[in-house]
Design a protein around this motif. Structure first.
Motif, PDB file in Angstrom:
ATOM      1  N   ARG A   1     -64.619  26.948   1.939  1.00  0.00           N
ATOM      2  CA  ARG A   1     -64.505  27.612   3.239  1.00  0.00           C
ATOM      3  C   ARG A   1     -63.152  27.316   3.875  1.00  0.00           C
ATOM      4  NH1 ARG A   1     -70.250  26.519   6.220  1.00  0.00           N
ATOM      5  NH2 ARG A   1     -69.374  27.948   7.790  1.00  0.00           N
ATOM      6  N   ALA A   2     -62.624  26.137   3.653  1.00  0.00           N
ATOM      7  CA  ALA A   2     -61.274  25.840   4.131  1.00  0.00           C
ATOM      8  C   ALA A   2     -60.246  26.699   3.399  1.00  0.00           C
ATOM      9  CB  ALA A   2     -60.960  24.356   3.944  1.00  0.00           C
ATOM     10  N   LYS A   3     -60.432  26.850   2.108  1.00  0.00           N
ATOM     11  CA  LYS A   3     -59.537  27.732   1.351  1.00  0.00           C
ATOM     12  C   LYS A   3     -59.583  29.148   1.888  1.00  0.00           C
ATOM     13  CE  LYS A   3     -59.396  25.555  -3.245  1.00  0.00           C
ATOM     14  NZ  LYS A   3     -59.714  25.748  -4.692  1.00  0.00           N
ATOM     15  N   ALA A   4     -60.772  29.605   2.214  1.00  0.00           N
ATOM     16  CA  ALA A   4     -60.928  30.994   2.651  1.00  0.00           C
ATOM     17  C   ALA A   4     -60.203  31.259   3.959  1.00  0.00           C
ATOM     18  CB  ALA A   4     -62.413  31.324   2.784  1.00  0.00           C
ATOM     19  N   VAL A   5     -60.319  30.341   4.936  1.00  0.00           N
ATOM     20  CA  VAL A   5     -59.616  30.587   6.201  1.00  0.00           C
ATOM     21  C   VAL A   5     -58.110  30.483   6.013  1.00  0.00           C
ATOM     22  CG1 VAL A   5     -61.521  29.929   7.734  1.00  0.00           C
ATOM     23  CG2 VAL A   5     -59.921  28.175   6.959  1.00  0.00           C
ATOM     24  N   LEU A   6     -57.662  29.567   5.163  1.00  0.00           N
ATOM     25  CA  LEU A   6     -56.228  29.428   4.924  1.00  0.00           C
ATOM     26  C   LEU A   6     -55.661  30.672   4.250  1.00  0.00           C
ATOM     27  CD1 LEU A   6     -53.677  27.708   5.031  1.00  0.00           C
ATOM     28  CD2 LEU A   6     -54.366  26.670   2.854  1.00  0.00           C
ATOM     29  N   GLU A   7     -56.352  31.161   3.244  1.00  0.00           N
ATOM     30  CA  GLU A   7     -55.866  32.348   2.547  1.00  0.00           C
ATOM     31  C   GLU A   7     -55.894  33.576   3.445  1.00  0.00           C
ATOM     32  OE1 GLU A   7     -56.925  31.320  -2.115  1.00  0.00           O
ATOM     33  OE2 GLU A   7     -58.518  32.118  -0.819  1.00  0.00           O
ATOM     34  N   LEU A   8     -56.914  33.690   4.296  1.00  0.00           N
ATOM     35  CA  LEU A   8     -56.993  34.841   5.195  1.00  0.00           C
ATOM     36  C   LEU A   8     -55.869  34.798   6.227  1.00  0.00           C
ATOM     37  CD1 LEU A   8     -58.391  37.371   6.238  1.00  0.00           C
ATOM     38  CD2 LEU A   8     -59.948  35.902   7.549  1.00  0.00           C
ATOM     39  N   ALA A   9     -55.632  33.643   6.825  1.00  0.00           N
ATOM     40  CA  ALA A   9     -54.555  33.540   7.814  1.00  0.00           C
ATOM     41  C   ALA A   9     -53.204  33.854   7.182  1.00  0.00           C
ATOM     42  CB  ALA A   9     -54.540  32.138   8.429  1.00  0.00           C
ATOM     43  N   ALA A  10     -52.977  33.315   5.989  1.00  0.00           N
ATOM     44  CA  ALA A  10     -51.705  33.567   5.311  1.00  0.00           C
ATOM     45  C   ALA A  10     -51.540  35.044   4.979  1.00  0.00           C
ATOM     46  CB  ALA A  10     -51.617  32.719   4.053  1.00  0.00           C
ATOM     47  N   ALA A  11     -52.606  35.674   4.514  1.00  0.00           N
ATOM     48  CA  ALA A  11     -52.529  37.090   4.149  1.00  0.00           C
ATOM     49  C   ALA A  11     -52.271  37.956   5.381  1.00  0.00           C
ATOM     50  CB  ALA A  11     -53.809  37.524   3.443  1.00  0.00           C
ATOM     51  N   ARG A  12     -52.996  37.700   6.469  1.00  0.00           N
ATOM     52  CA  ARG A  12     -52.835  38.522   7.670  1.00  0.00           C
ATOM     53  C   ARG A  12     -51.479  38.289   8.339  1.00  0.00           C
ATOM     54  NH1 ARG A  12     -57.497  41.223   9.350  1.00  0.00           N
ATOM     55  NH2 ARG A  12     -58.737  41.525   7.462  1.00  0.00           N
ATOM     56  N   ALA A  13     -50.918  37.102   8.154  1.00  0.00           N
ATOM     57  CA  ALA A  13     -49.597  36.819   8.729  1.00  0.00           C
ATOM     58  C   ALA A  13     -48.462  37.325   7.855  1.00  0.00           C
ATOM     59  CB  ALA A  13     -49.444  35.319   8.954  1.00  0.00           C
ATOM     60  N   GLY A  14     -48.779  37.711   6.600  1.00  0.00           N
ATOM     61  CA  GLY A  14     -47.727  38.135   5.674  1.00  0.00           C
ATOM     62  C   GLY A  14     -46.908  36.972   5.150  1.00  0.00           C
ATOM     63  N   TRP A  15     -47.597  35.882   4.815  1.00  0.00           N
ATOM     64  CA  TRP A  15     -46.904  34.689   4.297  1.00  0.00           C
ATOM     65  C   TRP A  15     -46.142  35.047   3.027  1.00  0.00           C
ATOM     66  CZ3 TRP A  15     -46.230  29.795   6.155  1.00  0.00           C
ATOM     67  CH2 TRP A  15     -45.728  28.846   5.261  1.00  0.00           C
ATOM     68  N   THR A  16     -44.883  34.670   3.002  1.00  0.00           N
ATOM     69  CA  THR A  16     -44.028  34.935   1.842  1.00  0.00           C
ATOM     70  C   THR A  16     -43.603  33.619   1.233  1.00  0.00           C
ATOM     71  OG1 THR A  16     -43.199  36.959   2.877  1.00  0.00           O
ATOM     72  CG2 THR A  16     -41.929  36.067   1.027  1.00  0.00           C
ATOM     73  N   ARG A  17     -43.985  33.397   0.014  1.00  0.00           N
ATOM     74  CA  ARG A  17     -43.623  32.151  -0.662  1.00  0.00           C
ATOM     75  C   ARG A  17     -42.113  32.087  -0.879  1.00  0.00           C
ATOM     76  NH1 ARG A  17     -48.722  33.507  -2.120  1.00  0.00           N
ATOM     77  NH2 ARG A  17     -50.224  31.804  -2.506  1.00  0.00           N
ATOM     78  N   GLY A  18     -41.550  30.947  -0.558  1.00  0.00           N
ATOM     79  CA  GLY A  18     -40.117  30.747  -0.776  1.00  0.00           C
ATOM     80  C   GLY A  18     -39.227  31.416   0.241  1.00  0.00           C
ATOM     81  N   ALA A  19     -39.793  31.882   1.362  1.00  0.00           N
ATOM     82  CA  ALA A  19     -38.977  32.546   2.379  1.00  0.00           C
ATOM     83  C   ALA A  19     -37.933  31.574   2.924  1.00  0.00           C
ATOM     84  CB  ALA A  19     -39.857  33.059   3.508  1.00  0.00           C
ATOM     85  N   VAL A  20     -36.715  32.073   3.110  1.00  0.00           N
ATOM     86  CA  VAL A  20     -35.603  31.256   3.589  1.00  0.00           C
ATOM     87  C   VAL A  20     -35.244  31.694   5.003  1.00  0.00           C
ATOM     88  CG1 VAL A  20     -33.213  30.566   3.209  1.00  0.00           C
ATOM     89  CG2 VAL A  20     -34.733  30.927   1.254  1.00  0.00           C
ATOM     90  N   SER A  21     -35.109  30.724   5.918  1.00  0.00           N
ATOM     91  CA  SER A  21     -34.763  31.026   7.300  1.00  0.00           C
ATOM     92  C   SER A  21     -33.252  31.066   7.479  1.00  0.00           C
ATOM     93  CB  SER A  21     -35.360  29.964   8.234  1.00  0.00           C
ATOM     94  OG  SER A  21     -34.848  30.086   9.536  1.00  0.00           O
ATOM     95  N   ASP A  22     -32.794  31.871   8.451  1.00  0.00           N
ATOM     96  CA  ASP A  22     -31.373  31.891   8.785  1.00  0.00           C
ATOM     97  C   ASP A  22     -31.033  30.883   9.871  1.00  0.00           C
ATOM     98  OD1 ASP A  22     -32.432  32.968  11.065  1.00  0.00           O
ATOM     99  OD2 ASP A  22     -31.425  34.906  10.906  1.00  0.00           O
ATOM    100  N   GLY A  23     -32.002  30.025  10.228  1.00  0.00           N
ATOM    101  CA  GLY A  23     -31.770  28.996  11.229  1.00  0.00           C
ATOM    102  C   GLY A  23     -32.150  29.382  12.639  1.00  0.00           C
ATOM    103  N   THR A  24     -32.597  30.628  12.842  1.00  0.00           N
ATOM    104  CA  THR A  24     -33.009  31.048  14.182  1.00  0.00           C
ATOM    105  C   THR A  24     -34.520  31.153  14.316  1.00  0.00           C
ATOM    106  OG1 THR A  24     -32.890  33.410  13.650  1.00  0.00           O
ATOM    107  CG2 THR A  24     -30.861  32.340  14.447  1.00  0.00           C
ATOM    108  N   TRP A  25     -35.228  31.119  13.202  1.00  0.00           N
ATOM    109  CA  TRP A  25     -36.680  31.257  13.228  1.00  0.00           C
ATOM    110  C   TRP A  25     -37.283  30.431  12.100  1.00  0.00           C
ATOM    111  CZ3 TRP A  25     -39.267  32.934   8.898  1.00  0.00           C
ATOM    112  CH2 TRP A  25     -38.466  33.486   7.884  1.00  0.00           C
ATOM    113  N   GLY A  26     -38.563  30.148  12.236  1.00  0.00           N
ATOM    114  CA  GLY A  26     -39.259  29.434  11.178  1.00  0.00           C
ATOM    115  C   GLY A  26     -40.726  29.816  11.161  1.00  0.00           C
ATOM    116  N   ARG A  27     -41.365  29.546  10.039  1.00  0.00           N
ATOM    117  CA  ARG A  27     -42.784  29.853   9.887  1.00  0.00           C
ATOM    118  C   ARG A  27     -43.482  28.643   9.288  1.00  0.00           C
ATOM    119  NH1 ARG A  27     -44.920  35.490   7.444  1.00  0.00           N
ATOM    120  NH2 ARG A  27     -44.543  36.053   9.611  1.00  0.00           N
TER     121      ARG A  27
END
Length: 716
Positions: free
Chosen positions: A546-572
């Motif tokens: 159930r913990a996996k399920a909420v984590l995967e759902l939040a990541a999917a709905r937020a559009g989590w991108t693995r390896g995303a690189v910030s330009d220093g003005t924002w973070g996730r």
């Protein structure tokens, strides 16, 4: 349908008389009383839905009566995200039995078997045909004067038509429109107004004041000096406020000396003598894959105020040879006991009625001001007196959420997996509510009691222990054990510091806020050390589906991108937890802007609280919790020096403003067959950690001390 009587919910087992919970009133209404009170969490709406569902009546027929200590169910304290799970379960069972009792009575009246009877909006049907008989036509008052048996099962979720569907919050229209609703709005005939005069900071002895000057001021009815308790009663509220201000100018108090200040509190806590308790020491016996890489970090949380928008208030008067008190306390029955002990009167001479306050959660000043009101009313012959704390009183004298230090150590094996885990937490106790630390002597948890000429000793500060697996609560060690993750070894030690720089007690999420902040921040640090994406690193170690399920759902709905690189003005950043290791599951993804200021711009959350009574209510709770957690994490900190508290107004204790509230999305996972779990406190720790993780993603710099401010960032 048979049911196991041994399985009666605790609230019903302790209050078995069915008439305590439900009565049928005029105009075909149903009056329901719950031992869990409305403090803005929407519980009155949820309880009405539960009762309407089990009784087979329309929702708009159900009225929730204010809880009183004269016959209402004593369900202890409304706290810990347990209202629906505990109070709702008790009410559901009571209503199921009441429906069955009335069906049997109707069958006897109609001359048929109970199996032939069904109910539609309180009216009885015989073999599907509507009759003229209703609940209100039966001798319901007599029929309900019996105890619950547990022999009738509530409806299965598949039959629910009201529970699980959105219902408009009953408490919100008055609040939104500014209509009288709160305790502060009650106006009794002949009511007077009181204020208590306390020192600018701290709990110190009154040396002297100009009593004659106060008594000569307009509208002053009484000036009360009882030891170091100084109170004023006036005909009008503004007169009481003016007299209080004048008293503060002439009052003299002994000096105060705290053992430390807010800038030193973290190091001070760790250096103090403490009572260490090993709360977990688990090993699965497997040999780690070496060589191991060791990582450690220390995280801190300051003292926090409740920051209630409306200062604490109470109303008291003499009645029927005792005292009648209106309070927005979350623990009416323990408060009654404490007040009776202070006054040295029998319990039945103290009647408390709950009224919503414009600011009450956790252990704030609501209990203290109730005793203030009684003492001032007693001084004017029992006339009704309303007492409201001033803003500076609320900040200076409420019990704060304790400061904490959490140290986490871990080792990664050769495959980048966690092989060892150890957590140590330091904190004062998280509980000093009335009734929780009963002693044989005449002690009290109420502020005024300690200052009287004949003082009542202060009740001891305690820390609630962890319960067995599945019912964990605890104080400083709440959520210190990571049950959702599969670590081969896990050691957790709580260090209770009994010396109190400031008065401390329960604040939303207790120790879970700091512990989850530390754990979920540290997991990101470990993911970085292992060269793994934070989402993948968690999924690798999560053992709870159930913990996996909420984590995967939040990541999917937020559009989590693995390896995303910030330009220093924002973070996730993201984080996940199960509150108190047995209540609601919550995961959140935070988008953080760091230029020019630190600001959360978006929060996407996923929630699993088992069976949902009111989806809108759960979403409201999650949204409100996210907003408050952002405020705690980016802004809030009680500042104090050795001579007392500095944070006594909104300038010195800023909170998140309306313009700073981010876009929030809350997604619910439907789980109607699972028991209902609490939603009120699950958001706090994960939101804080996700903010810290987002900052680290943006700037490759980690702030481990709360609140996360630009000043702390520049100090790295």
């Amino acid at each position: 349908m048979s049911h196991d009587p041994r399985a009666l919910p605790a609230g019903l087992r302790n209050n078995p008389r069915l008439s305590t919970w439900v009565r049928f009133a005029a105009a075909r209404t149903v009056i329901v009383t719950s031992g869990k009170v409305e403090i803005g969490q929407g519980i009155a709406t949820a309880m009405a839905q539960i009762a309407a569902e089990e009784l087979d009546v329309a929702l708009d027929r159900v009225r929730i009566a204010p809880l009183t200590t004269a016959g209402g169910p004593d369900e202890g304290i409304t706290s810990g995200s347990r209202s629906v799970g505990e109070g709702g379960a008790a009410l559901r069972q009571a209503c199921a039995e009441i429906r069955h009792i009335l069906i049997v009575a109707a069958a006897a009246r109609l001359g048929c078997s109970a199996d032939a009877i069904s109910v539609a909006d309180g009216a009885f049907l015989r073999d599907g045909t509507l009759t003229a008989l209703t609940y209100w036509d039966l001798p319901h008052a007599t029929l309900l004067e019996r105890s619950a048996t547990g022999t009738v099962a509530p409806k299965p979720p598949a039959q629910h038509r009201i529970v699980g569907r959105p219902a408009a919050r009953r408490d919100l229209p008055d609040k939104v429109m500014g209509r009288p609703r709160f305790l502060q709005d009650i106006d009794l005939p002949g009511m007077l107004y009181g204020r208590v005069v306390r020192p600018p900071t701290g709990e110190v002895r009154l040396v002297g004041f100009d009593a004659a000057k106060l008594r000569a001021m307009p509208g002053i009815i009484a000036v009360i000096e009882d030891g170091s308790f100084l109170g004023i009663v006036a005909a009008r509220e503004e007169q009481a406020v003016a007299a209080r201000a004048a008293a503060l100018k002439t009052a003299r108090w002994e000096d105060i000396s705290l053992p430390t200040d807010s800038g030193e509190i973290s190091d001070w806590l760790v250096a103090q003598p403490n009572r260490a308790t090993i709360v977990a020491d688990r090993r699965d016996g497997s040999a780690p894959k070496g060589p191991l890489r060791h990582v450690s970090a220390r995280f801190t949380k300051p003292y926090l105020a409740h920051g209630a928008i409306g200062p604490s208030c109470a109303l008291a008067r003499a009645a029927s040879g005792g005292w009648e008190i209106w309070s927005h306390s979350q623990s009416l029955f323990p408060l009654r006991e404490d007040i009776a002990r202070v006054l040295q009167v029998p319990l039945d001479q103290v009647l408390l009625t709950h009224a919503e306050g414009s600011g009450c959660y956790g252990h704030n000043g609501a209990d203290d001001v109730a005793l203030d009101a009684v003492l001032l009313s007693r001084a004017v012959g029992g006339r009704p007196v309303q007492v409201q704390w001033m803003r500076e009183d609320e900040f200076a004298f409420e019990p704060y959420g304790p400061a904490m230090v959490v140290e986490v150590r871990a080792a990664l094996d050769i495959d980048g997996a966690i092989a060892e885990w150890e957590l140590h937490g330091w904190s004062n106790g998280h509980l000093s509510r009335p009734g929780v630390a009963r002693t044989a002597d005449r002690s009290s948890a109420l502020l005024a009691a300690w200052t009287l000429a004949d003082p009542v000793p202060r009740a001891p500060q305690i820390d609630p222990p962890l319960g067995p697996a599945g019912v964990e609560h605890g104080g400083l060690s709440r959520n210190a054990i990571s049950t959702i993750y599969d670590f081969p070894t896990q050691k957790v030690v709580g260090h209770l510091v009994e010396t109190l720089p400031l008065r401390a007690s329960s604040l939303r999420a207790i120790g879970a806020y700091a512990n989850i902040f530390a754990i979920e921040s540290f997991l990101d640090e470990l993911a970085l050390a292992a060269g793994a994406d934070p989402l993948d690193f968690r999924l690798r170690h999560l053992a709870d589906p159930r913990a996996k399920a909420v984590l995967e759902l939040a990541a999917a709905r937020a559009g989590w991108t693995r390896g995303a690189v910030s330009d220093g003005t924002w973070g996730r950043g993201l984080a996940v937890a199960r509150y108190s290791n047995h209540l609601g599951y919550f995961a959140v993804v935070i988008d953080l802007s760091v230029d020019p200021d630190l600001r959360v711009t978006r929060a996407v959350a996923a929630v699993d609280v088992g069976q949902v009574v009111n989806p809108d209510g759960v979403i409201n709770q999650a949204e409100g919790g996210i907003v408050q957690a952002i405020s705690w994490t980016l802004k809030e900190e009680m500042r104090f020096a050795r001579d007392g508290t500095r944070s006594v107004n909104w300038e010195e204790y800023p909170i998140l403003g309306f313009s700073e509230v981010p876009d929030i999305e809350v997604h619910l996972i439907a789980n109607p067959e699972a028991p209902p779990l609490g939603a009120g406190e699950m958001t706090m720790g994960p939101t804080a950690a996700a903010i810290a993780n987002a900052l680290a993603h943006a700037l490759e710099a980690r702030v481990r001390d709360l609140p996360i401010t630009r000043a702390r960032l520049l100090a790295l």
